[in-house]
Write a protein that holds these residues in place. Structure first.
Motif, mmCIF file in Angstrom:
data_model
loop_
_atom_site.group_PDB
_atom_site.id
_atom_site.type_symbol
_atom_site.label_atom_id
_atom_site.label_comp_id
_atom_site.label_asym_id
_atom_site.label_seq_id
_atom_site.Cartn_x
_atom_site.Cartn_y
_atom_site.Cartn_z
ATOM 1 N N GLU A 273 11.743 -37.775 115.098
ATOM 2 C CA GLU A 273 11.001 -36.544 115.417
ATOM 3 C C GLU A 273 10.617 -36.503 116.896
ATOM 4 O OE1 GLU A 273 9.944 -33.552 113.363
ATOM 5 O OE2 GLU A 273 11.865 -34.466 112.877
ATOM 6 N N ARG A 274 10.233 -37.658 117.436
ATOM 7 C CA ARG A 274 9.828 -37.706 118.836
ATOM 8 C C ARG A 274 11.016 -37.334 119.741
ATOM 9 N NH1 ARG A 274 7.693 -42.789 119.119
ATOM 10 N NH2 ARG A 274 9.729 -43.553 119.738
ATOM 11 N N ASN A 275 12.199 -37.873 119.417
ATOM 12 C CA ASN A 275 13.397 -37.548 120.202
ATOM 13 C C ASN A 275 13.694 -36.053 120.149
ATOM 14 O OD1 ASN A 275 13.702 -40.192 120.923
ATOM 15 N ND2 ASN A 275 15.177 -40.674 119.304
ATOM 16 N N ARG A 276 13.544 -35.498 118.954
ATOM 17 C CA ARG A 276 13.811 -34.070 118.760
ATOM 18 C C ARG A 276 12.829 -33.218 119.580
ATOM 19 N NH1 ARG A 276 13.178 -30.006 114.513
ATOM 20 N NH2 ARG A 276 11.303 -31.001 113.689
ATOM 21 N N PHE A 336 -0.882 -34.278 121.437
ATOM 22 C CA PHE A 336 -0.407 -33.856 120.118
ATOM 23 C C PHE A 336 0.010 -35.071 119.302
ATOM 24 C CE2 PHE A 336 0.317 -30.334 122.912
ATOM 25 C CZ PHE A 336 0.128 -29.189 122.149
ATOM 26 N N ALA A 337 -0.304 -35.050 118.022
ATOM 27 C CA ALA A 337 0.256 -36.051 117.111
ATOM 28 C C ALA A 337 1.629 -35.561 116.658
ATOM 29 C CB ALA A 337 -0.653 -36.216 115.899
ATOM 30 N N ILE A 338 2.496 -36.478 116.280
ATOM 31 C CA ILE A 338 3.770 -36.100 115.659
ATOM 32 C C ILE A 338 3.506 -35.908 114.175
ATOM 33 C CG2 ILE A 338 6.092 -36.907 115.066
ATOM 34 C CD1 ILE A 338 6.131 -38.263 117.857
ATOM 35 N N GLU A 343 5.706 -28.748 110.503
ATOM 36 C CA GLU A 343 4.653 -28.535 111.503
ATOM 37 C C GLU A 343 5.221 -28.660 112.917
ATOM 38 O OE1 GLU A 343 1.786 -30.871 108.614
ATOM 39 O OE2 GLU A 343 3.969 -30.707 108.784
ATOM 40 N N ASN A 344 6.086 -29.666 113.128
ATOM 41 C CA ASN A 344 6.694 -29.844 114.451
ATOM 42 C C ASN A 344 7.556 -28.630 114.815
ATOM 43 O OD1 ASN A 344 5.468 -32.353 114.712
ATOM 44 N ND2 ASN A 344 7.236 -33.467 113.905
ATOM 45 N N MET A 348 7.099 -25.989 117.979
ATOM 46 C CA MET A 348 8.173 -25.620 118.909
ATOM 47 C C MET A 348 8.349 -24.094 118.971
ATOM 48 S SD MET A 348 10.999 -28.694 118.674
ATOM 49 C CE MET A 348 11.072 -29.068 116.939
ATOM 50 N N GLU A 349 8.206 -23.438 117.814
ATOM 51 C CA GLU A 349 8.301 -21.972 117.794
ATOM 52 C C GLU A 349 7.225 -21.344 118.674
ATOM 53 O OE1 GLU A 349 8.036 -20.890 113.647
ATOM 54 O OE2 GLU A 349 9.859 -22.048 113.210
#
Length: 358
Positions: A273-276, A336-338, A343-344, A348-349
């Protein structure tokens, strides 16, 4: 305006900002494992209920045994506490009236706890956006300090300092007769981690604090442990209130520590998720800290102060952590927390909408 000093509890934040709490919101301000607690806790919850009739074991023998086996350290080097917060408080009591060096930006509770115990402070400010820890710049300040707090990986930046730097710090502090309090609340989110626990044998000035509430997503239960040489552990345990860690917490801790695959699943999930997210930030021209854990700092470089973005996010049901009370960040970043994939995606939206309008 009075900024709430801690993440989580969004109702206080909306109130302080003069906004009404939306029916639907995602709290990105608390750095808790998005996968939730280990399934074993839910499965055994009824069994835990049976135990509320009994007093907790004041020596936490069974939980200590697990930590002993896992970390290969003797029980008398372990102190179980009511979350990392209690352990920080006990260390601050032990340091009453002493000179404490804080490496900033960092978790604000070290200063709060030490201030309550009449400590004096020295500060070492890391420079954004890399927040590098350079021992040469620290060395001169160690001469005057009785203790140094270092959070690794660091909250709020998520940055992991190199092992060689940290070991050099232990050595430099030993020379200057300075205690090192190494707070590892997020160590188990790291894909590459060398344990510093073996170093407690070599350094009588080393204390390591570990929280169990972040990885296992049990902040409502409160559990953590401290590792140091027996003399320090016994000094701290004398300052601890009786029954400070409850029966449920001790049993939950045992269940959590049995669960090795849970940690690996979490690490892989967070890493993906972090990479994304970081790929998206780069593409949309946001700047993020080089985090190695489950939270990160973010800023829109087009803004001098992140307040307009902060309000925009709150109005869109996204609750980040402001950085007004992290010295050296002073509101120039948001943390921000991952969270979960959905939610992520939502984050981004909303950041895409912001970018297109600003």
């Amino acid at each position: 305006m009075i900024w709430p000093s801690h993440g989580s509890n969004p109702q206080y934040l909306y109130e302080a900002m003069g906004l009404s709490l939306p029916a639907q919101y995602h709290d990105f301000s608390a750095n808790i494992n998005p996968l939730g607690p280990p399934p074993a806790l839910k499965e055994k919850w009824q069994d835990l209920y049976q135990e509320i009739f009994t007093y907790p074991d004041p020596f936490a023998t069974k939980l200590k045994k697990r930590i002993e086996n896992q970390e290969q350290i003797p029980g008398q080097s372990i102190l179980i506490g009511n979350g990392g917060a209690e352990l920080i408080t006990l260390v601050a009591r032990m340091l009453t009236g002493k000179k404490v060096l804080l490496v900033q930006p960092t978790f604000s509770e070290y200063e709060k706890a030490c201030r309550a115990n009449k400590c004096e402070f020295l500060y070492h400010q890391l420079r954004e956006p890399h927040f590098e820890l350079k021992l040469d710049e620290l060395r001169a300040k160690l001469v005057y300090a009785d203790a140094i707090f270092l959070c690794n990986p660091n909250n709020p930046t998520g940055i992991q300092y190199s092992s060689s730097t940290i070991i050099s710090l232990f050595e430099a502090c030993e020379k200057e007769n300075c205690l090192v309090i190494l707070d590892e609340a997020f160590f188990d989110f790291l894909l590459e981690y060398d344990s510093f626990i073996p170093y407690i044998n070599r350094f009588p000035n080393l204390l390591i604090i570990r929280s169990m509430t972040k990885m296992y997503s049990i902040p409502g239960i409160r559990l953590g442990y401290l590792v140091a040489q027996p003399a320090i552990v016994s000094e701290l345990s004398e300052l601890q209130s009786h029954w400070s860690t409850n029966t449920i917490a001790l049993l939950a801790g045992e269940l959590c520590l049995q669960n090795k695959t849970f940690i690996q699943e979490t690490q892989n999930y967070i890493s993906n998720e972090r990479n994304r997210l970081f790929h998206f930030f780069k593409h949309q021209e946001y700047i993020s800290s080089f985090s190695k854990v489950n939270f990160y700092l973010l800023q829109d470089p087009l803004l001098e102060n992140q307040l307009p973005l902060f309000k925009f996010l709150l109005n869109h049901g996204i609750v980040p952590r402001h950085t007004m009370n992290f010295p050296g960040l002073d509101g120039r970043w948001l943390r921000f927390a991952i969270k979960g994939v959905e939610e992520n995606n939502h984050l981004m939206e909303v950041l895409t909408i912001w970018r297109h309008h600003h």
